[in-house]
Motif scaffolding. Sequence first.
Motif, PDB file in Angstrom:
ATOM      1  N   PHE A   1      36.706 -23.344 -24.856  1.00 33.33           N
ATOM      2  CA  PHE A   1      37.210 -23.165 -23.037  1.00 33.33           C
ATOM      3  C   PHE A   1      34.962 -22.934 -22.919  1.00 33.33           C
ATOM      4  O   PHE A   1      35.338 -23.602 -21.040  1.00 33.33           O
ATOM      5  N   ALA A   2      34.395 -21.859 -23.429  1.00 35.33           N
ATOM      6  CA  ALA A   2      32.690 -21.487 -22.316  1.00 35.33           C
ATOM      7  C   ALA A   2      32.292 -23.300 -22.653  1.00 35.33           C
ATOM      8  O   ALA A   2      31.506 -22.876 -21.561  1.00 35.33           O
ATOM      9  N   LEU A   3      32.288 -23.830 -23.283  1.00 34.02           N
ATOM     10  CA  LEU A   3      31.483 -24.865 -23.632  1.00 34.02           C
ATOM     11  C   LEU A   3      31.765 -26.048 -22.951  1.00 34.02           C
ATOM     12  O   LEU A   3      31.202 -26.795 -22.262  1.00 34.02           O
ATOM     13  N   ALA A   4      33.276 -26.527 -22.046  1.00 32.76           N
ATOM     14  CA  ALA A   4      33.743 -26.708 -20.958  1.00 32.76           C
ATOM     15  C   ALA A   4      33.383 -26.845 -19.969  1.00 32.76           C
ATOM     16  O   ALA A   4      32.910 -26.869 -18.512  1.00 32.76           O
ATOM     17  N   LEU A   5      33.253 -25.344 -19.820  1.00 34.27           N
ATOM     18  CA  LEU A   5      32.401 -24.080 -18.168  1.00 34.27           C
ATOM     19  C   LEU A   5      31.238 -24.425 -18.216  1.00 34.27           C
ATOM     20  O   LEU A   5      30.627 -24.535 -16.649  1.00 34.27           O
ATOM     21  N   VAL A   6      30.848 -23.813 -19.186  1.00 33.15           N
ATOM     22  CA  VAL A   6      28.953 -23.446 -19.012  1.00 33.15           C
ATOM     23  C   VAL A   6      28.338 -24.974 -18.011  1.00 33.15           C
ATOM     24  O   VAL A   6      27.872 -24.825 -16.552  1.00 33.15           O
ATOM     25  N   PRO A   7      28.386 -26.512 -18.605  1.00 31.91           N
ATOM     26  CA  PRO A   7      27.184 -26.926 -18.319  1.00 31.91           C
ATOM     27  C   PRO A   7      27.632 -27.779 -16.579  1.00 31.91           C
ATOM     28  O   PRO A   7      26.696 -27.405 -16.269  1.00 31.91           O
ATOM     29  N   ALA A   8      28.783 -27.662 -15.665  1.00 29.88           N
ATOM     30  CA  ALA A   8      28.542 -27.567 -14.693  1.00 29.88           C
ATOM     31  C   ALA A   8      27.661 -26.686 -13.840  1.00 29.88           C
ATOM     32  O   ALA A   8      27.887 -26.743 -12.265  1.00 29.88           O
ATOM     33  N   LEU A   9      28.005 -25.024 -14.582  1.00 28.91           N
ATOM     34  CA  LEU A   9      27.672 -24.682 -13.976  1.00 28.91           C
ATOM     35  C   LEU A   9      26.037 -24.276 -14.071  1.00 28.91           C
ATOM     36  O   LEU A   9      25.538 -23.900 -12.478  1.00 28.91           O
ATOM     37  N   VAL A  10      25.590 -25.034 -15.209  1.00 29.77           N
ATOM     38  CA  VAL A  10      24.069 -24.793 -15.673  1.00 29.77           C
ATOM     39  C   VAL A  10      23.237 -25.925 -14.520  1.00 29.77           C
ATOM     40  O   VAL A  10      22.892 -26.093 -13.535  1.00 29.77           O
TER      41      VAL A  10
ATOM     42  N   ILE B   1      23.566 -24.347 -10.493  1.00 27.62           N
ATOM     43  CA  ILE B   1      22.305 -23.936 -10.990  1.00 27.62           C
ATOM     44  C   ILE B   1      20.551 -24.673 -10.611  1.00 27.62           C
ATOM     45  O   ILE B   1      19.644 -24.482 -10.061  1.00 27.62           O
ATOM     46  N   VAL B   2      20.936 -25.398 -11.149  1.00 24.27           N
ATOM     47  CA  VAL B   2      19.347 -26.587 -11.507  1.00 24.27           C
ATOM     48  C   VAL B   2      19.886 -27.213  -9.630  1.00 24.27           C
ATOM     49  O   VAL B   2      18.684 -27.218  -8.867  1.00 24.27           O
ATOM     50  N   LEU B   3      20.828 -27.526  -9.920  1.00 28.30           N
ATOM     51  CA  LEU B   3      20.884 -28.040  -7.521  1.00 28.30           C
ATOM     52  C   LEU B   3      20.174 -27.241  -7.186  1.00 28.30           C
ATOM     53  O   LEU B   3      19.834 -27.779  -5.649  1.00 28.30           O
ATOM     54  N   THR B   4      20.548 -25.812  -7.084  1.00 29.88           N
ATOM     55  CA  THR B   4      20.782 -25.361  -6.340  1.00 29.88           C
ATOM     56  C   THR B   4      19.054 -24.886  -6.054  1.00 29.88           C
ATOM     57  O   THR B   4      18.386 -24.897  -4.792  1.00 29.88           O
ATOM     58  N   ALA B   5      18.212 -25.019  -7.487  1.00 35.00           N
ATOM     59  CA  ALA B   5      16.819 -25.019  -7.138  1.00 35.00           C
ATOM     60  C   ALA B   5      16.384 -25.926  -6.238  1.00 35.00           C
ATOM     61  O   ALA B   5      15.244 -25.830  -5.609  1.00 35.00           O
ATOM     62  N   VAL B   6      16.799 -27.188  -6.850  1.00 30.37           N
ATOM     63  CA  VAL B   6      16.160 -28.119  -6.397  1.00 30.37           C
ATOM     64  C   VAL B   6      16.872 -28.638  -4.322  1.00 30.37           C
ATOM     65  O   VAL B   6      15.828 -28.950  -3.867  1.00 30.37           O
ATOM     66  N   PHE B   7      17.781 -27.969  -3.989  1.00 32.17           N
ATOM     67  CA  PHE B   7      18.692 -28.132  -2.762  1.00 32.17           C
ATOM     68  C   PHE B   7      16.953 -27.127  -2.354  1.00 32.17           C
ATOM     69  O   PHE B   7      16.662 -27.326  -0.943  1.00 32.17           O
ATOM     70  N   VAL B   8      16.947 -26.055  -2.333  1.00 35.84           N
ATOM     71  CA  VAL B   8      16.347 -25.073  -1.747  1.00 35.84           C
ATOM     72  C   VAL B   8      14.621 -25.562  -2.252  1.00 35.84           C
ATOM     73  O   VAL B   8      14.419 -25.396  -0.287  1.00 35.84           O
TER      74      VAL B   8
END
Lengths: 118, 192
Positions: free
Chosen positions: B95-104, B107-114
């Motif tokens: 479950f965690a392995l399926a959940l985490v990649p899109a969350l990461v 986070i990366v896209l948030t930094a790029v957008f900001v």
Amino acid sequence: MGKTARNPAGHSPVVPKTTVAKGPLALDRLIHERLRLGIVSALAANERLTFNELKRLLQTTDGNLSVHARKLEEANYVACEKTFAGRVPRSVYRLTASGRRALDKYLAHMEAIIQAMK
Amino acid sequence: MMPRLHEHAAENLQFIRETMARAANFTAVPGLGGVAMGVLALAATIVAGPPRATSAWLGVWLATAGLAAATGFIAILWKARRHHLPIRGPVVRRFALALVPALVVGIVLTAVFVRHGLFAQLPGCWLLCYGAAISSGGAFSVRPVPFMGAAFMVLGALAFVAPTEWGHFFMAVGFGALHISFGIVIARNYGG
């Protein structure tokens, strides 16, 4: 000759009675029954499951699940822990070591049949 | 008779495999925790208002995200403990392995957008990434979870094409209303 064995609960036929032989690969009738096989398989994949989770998963009734789970408990294939969630009693099931061995043996039996036919 | 015996053995193996696959789900997904996360998101929508290129607006949402993640995590532990469900092992790991990649990715896209000043695009980005994470994780969880993920993704896509000043409405509907409504469904049908 062509007829297959039907288990007492009236579930789908599985293997002919004539194949239930004694010996190292003798068929374990206890988990051969479809619902009991389902209980053991579900608990092999999930460390613990509550009565309601098993019922939902196997789409069966309280009475049916209760009867078959008790048979597995009596054989020490599954262990049941009775707890309370507030005032509501809760039964949590897990597979015992002998239950897991029985499933492994059953799987080996089924695979041996398939291999023998190739 | 012999081919039938072979067929029955194959059928039994198939039944075992299917039962194991159905049983190996992460059932400690917290309905009440989802409701709490939704309430936090609604409060954040009121405080932050429409998307603005300010650190205050971003700060409100990042703080809410942290608080909601902690709430969700505690709610998972609480539900698992209450129902004697495993919080370790292959089911939880899957479950965690399926959940985490899109969350990461989020986070990366948030930094790029900001970095590029694309604050108004953040609601769409967050809803899409969170929806993708929930959809993936939901494949190994109870039935409503992947539907909730898909609903987040639809909202995320709509947020990208809608006027940017509507961003906070999408946040309220997604992180607020979707969490609350699916949380209630999960709490009622899947033990809290």
